[in-house]
Motif scaffolding. Sequence first.
Motif, short mmCIF file in Angstrom:
data_model
loop_
_atom_site.label_atom_id
_atom_site.label_comp_id
_atom_site.label_asym_id
_atom_site.label_seq_id
_atom_site.Cartn_x
_atom_site.Cartn_y
_atom_site.Cartn_z
N SER A 5 0.83 -1.21 0.00
CA SER A 5 0.00 0.00 0.00
C SER A 5 0.87 1.27 0.00
O SER A 5 0.53 2.24 -0.67
CB SER A 5 -0.97 0.00 1.19
N ILE A 6 1.99 1.21 0.74
CA ILE A 6 2.91 2.37 0.74
C ILE A 6 3.44 2.58 -0.68
O ILE A 6 3.49 3.69 -1.19
CB ILE A 6 4.10 2.15 1.73
N PHE A 7 3.76 1.46 -1.31
CA PHE A 7 4.28 1.49 -2.68
C PHE A 7 3.26 2.13 -3.64
O PHE A 7 3.61 2.99 -4.44
CB PHE A 7 4.60 0.05 -3.10
N ILE A 8 1.99 1.71 -3.49
CA ILE A 8 0.95 2.24 -4.39
C ILE A 8 0.74 3.74 -4.14
O ILE A 8 0.64 4.53 -5.08
CB ILE A 8 -0.38 1.45 -4.21
N VAL A 9 0.73 4.13 -2.84
CA VAL A 9 0.52 5.55 -2.49
C VAL A 9 1.67 6.40 -3.07
O VAL A 9 1.44 7.43 -3.72
CB VAL A 9 0.42 5.73 -0.95
N SER A 14 3.92 10.05 -7.02
CA SER A 14 4.97 10.34 -8.01
C SER A 14 4.36 10.76 -9.34
O SER A 14 4.87 11.66 -10.02
CB SER A 14 5.84 9.11 -8.25
N ILE A 15 3.25 10.10 -9.70
CA ILE A 15 2.58 10.48 -10.96
C ILE A 15 2.10 11.92 -10.88
O ILE A 15 2.26 12.71 -11.81
CB ILE A 15 1.43 9.48 -11.28
N GLY B 81 13.76 5.92 1.48
CA GLY B 81 13.72 5.20 2.76
C GLY B 81 13.13 3.81 2.59
O GLY B 81 13.62 2.83 3.14
N LEU B 82 12.06 3.76 1.77
CA LEU B 82 11.37 2.49 1.51
C LEU B 82 12.30 1.48 0.83
O LEU B 82 12.32 0.30 1.17
CB LEU B 82 10.15 2.78 0.63
N LEU B 83 13.06 2.00 -0.11
CA LEU B 83 14.00 1.13 -0.85
C LEU B 83 15.13 0.62 0.05
O LEU B 83 15.55 -0.52 -0.07
CB LEU B 83 14.60 1.88 -2.03
N ILE B 93 10.95 0.64 -11.36
CA ILE B 93 9.91 1.68 -11.42
C ILE B 93 10.43 2.96 -10.77
O ILE B 93 10.28 4.06 -11.31
CB ILE B 93 8.61 1.20 -10.73
N PHE B 94 11.05 2.81 -9.60
CA PHE B 94 11.59 3.97 -8.89
C PHE B 94 12.68 4.66 -9.72
O PHE B 94 12.79 5.87 -9.74
CB PHE B 94 12.16 3.55 -7.53
N MET B 95 13.46 3.82 -10.36
CA MET B 95 14.54 4.35 -11.20
C MET B 95 13.96 5.17 -12.36
O MET B 95 14.42 6.28 -12.64
CB MET B 95 15.36 3.19 -11.74
N ILE B 96 12.92 4.62 -12.98
CA ILE B 96 12.28 5.32 -14.11
C ILE B 96 11.69 6.65 -13.64
O ILE B 96 11.86 7.69 -14.28
CB ILE B 96 11.22 4.42 -14.79
N ILE B 97 11.02 6.60 -12.46
CA ILE B 97 10.43 7.83 -11.90
C ILE B 97 11.52 8.88 -11.70
O ILE B 97 11.37 10.04 -12.10
CB ILE B 97 9.71 7.52 -10.57
N SER B 98 12.63 8.46 -11.09
CA SER B 98 13.73 9.40 -10.83
C SER B 98 14.29 9.97 -12.12
O SER B 98 14.55 11.17 -12.20
CB SER B 98 14.87 8.70 -10.11
#
Lengths: 141, 145
Positions: A5-9, A14-15, B81-83, B93-98
């Motif tokens: 859920s944290i990931f989805i939020v 980010s979008i 932090g999550l990573l 996905i995080f890499m693409i966002i960055s």
Amino acid sequence: MSTLSIFIVTLSLSIIGVLSMCLVVGLTIFDIRKLKKLEKQIENQSIIINDQQYQELKNLKKKLTQLSNQANKLEIEKRKRLIYENESLIQTVRQNIELYLNVEPSIKKRINKLLRQESDLGKIDYMLKIFTLLINKKIIN
Amino acid sequence: MKPEILNSKLWIAFLLYSLLPLFPFFIELLTSLFTPGKSVKAETFLITTSMYLIGKGIANENFLFFVVFLLIAIILLPLYGLLIATSTPNQHIFMIISIIFLTLVIVYSFLENYKIYVIECRPLEIKFIKNLISLTNDVNQNNNV
């Protein structure tokens, strides 16, 4: 709250972030286009002046170019003093720009704002740019 | 007449204010390209982008842009932090966002420099270069004496 859920939020946030960033880039492009349009309008505007007025404007441009060249070589403090000493010349050029500029009020407001910008050297260089564009398409009566 | 895009002030400002802060990141990127089996981690991308955004936001004259940049950095930092804390499988996905954020911010930075130095004709004040020039002049004068 699970990791998923944290990931989805964070992903949805980010979008939103990407969209806001696109908005920021879009606004900057819009502002640049507006300023370029403004320059184009001034470039296309012709002014009708007599020979004496033209000579005066030419002299003013020469003096302003000299001032800009001189100011560009100086350090901030010395430059400020030089510009302060030549304030009357800057005022005269500004008045002439305001007199001959025949554009929309909103554009005129923007130009006036830039002509009064905090950075003294920027003010002179921008003034010189606008002044050159303005007297470039003169019609001598 | 020289095209406006070739303005030296624009490129110096872009190199110093926009690309130089990313220098350590570029070094890591280059190293990973030439070292087999090594790649830049998603965490590096995230932390670089967030720090870069915070820097750009604080230095910005526009309050709206400052808020947007800071908000995006605030979004990216928990991701970092999550990573670090968990082994999330979707690191790409995080890499693409960055990368998207970083590209947009670099594009924005170039446009802003173009507006400031080419259109508004503001001076580029690089104090350390000016000091260096004056220091060299002083040394030359002393040598002549």
